[in-house]
Design an enzyme around this catalytic site. Sequence first.
Site, PDB file in Angstrom:
ATOM      1  N   HIS A 109       0.816  -1.213   0.000  1.00 55.88           N
ATOM      2  CA  HIS A 109       0.000   0.000   0.000  1.00 55.88           C
ATOM      3  C   HIS A 109       0.854   1.269   0.000  1.00 55.88           C
ATOM      4  O   HIS A 109       0.377   2.333  -0.386  1.00 55.88           O
ATOM      5  CB  HIS A 109      -0.981   0.003   1.185  1.00 55.88           C
ATOM      6  N   ASP A 127       0.193  -7.551   1.380  1.00 52.44           N
ATOM      7  CA  ASP A 127       0.629  -6.167   1.639  1.00 52.44           C
ATOM      8  C   ASP A 127       2.149  -6.067   1.678  1.00 52.44           C
ATOM      9  O   ASP A 127       2.725  -5.354   2.492  1.00 52.44           O
ATOM     10  CB  ASP A 127       0.036  -5.624   2.940  1.00 52.44           C
ATOM     11  N   SER A 162       4.720   2.513   8.071  1.00 54.50           N
ATOM     12  CA  SER A 162       4.399   1.399   7.183  1.00 54.50           C
ATOM     13  C   SER A 162       5.569   1.073   6.272  1.00 54.50           C
ATOM     14  O   SER A 162       6.122   1.953   5.608  1.00 54.50           O
ATOM     15  CB  SER A 162       3.164   1.732   6.341  1.00 54.50           C
TER      16      SER A 162
END
Length: 332
Positions: free
Chosen positions: A79, A109, A188
Amino acid sequence: MGGRGTGIDADRLDVDESMDTEHTGVETGALDAYSRVVTGVATSLLPSVAALSVRTARGGGAGSAVTFTDDGFLITNAHVVAGATGGTAAFADGSESRFDVVGADALSDLAVVRVHQPGAPAAPLGDADQLRIGQLVVAVGNPMGLAGSVTAGVVSGLGRSLPARDGRRVRIIDDVIQTDAALNPGNSGGALADSAATVVGVNTAVAGYGLGLAVPVNRTTRQIIGELVATGRVRRAWLGVAGVPVPLPPPLAERLGQKLGLRVVEVVPGSPAGTAGIYLGDILITAGGVQMQTVQALQRLMLGPAIGKHLPITVLRKNALVDVISVPTELG
């Protein structure tokens, strides 16, 4: 009598002070050990973690990535680089490099990027399957534009699930690590490491205050990373069945040398599993000769090579072992 009482109070005071000093010494020693672990992990991993800056048709974005090879491959979240073909990576030593997106897999992911000017040291990849709840972990990333940030906490939970969007569809990422190490936007794609400074997870989301999640680094994700490096994509087989671990009846468990199976809780109509004759309530015992004791065992089996191949499956149905043959198709 007054002097006598004072003597007793003085003795008690001496004992209390001795206990306080001993208690403080133990706490100080524990804090020193904790600090040494965190600072050691930070020293080892900060040079390997990059701050990513990407720009897509929808605007700019930022995240983190971890160098895992000496020739410039980095792992991050899918993402973080969604919709981008490249961007800029900034490292702790002040150097910057353009990077290209090698491949991304929305269902895990995970994504792999490669910098044009390699030079950062490779971080060692560990095995999240060895983690235990309560174990110390350290998060290294670049939250909210603050490069080289380090936070520490413990493994709060294992085997969590995380919704992941793949186009219009929402699928579930299983076996996610939950930690209370503080994570914020920009973390992230950064590293979640154990006390030995090996990367056991890729920080992927902030679900709420005090709750962070990370995709585990284990045998399954290593295979995904390898496919992304080699081909830029991950091919998956589809069986069309969902299961949960359940204990096997003790006599059968002893005979098979297997404690758990996967109870079937969903069969998609017309799927390879449905066509093969697998039903709700069946317990998967083996598939392709592999014991089905965990969801991860089934997931590993569904990576590339299983597509279009005959897959023998043994299930427990009404206290009888039943053999069926399924042919997984490619997940579209």
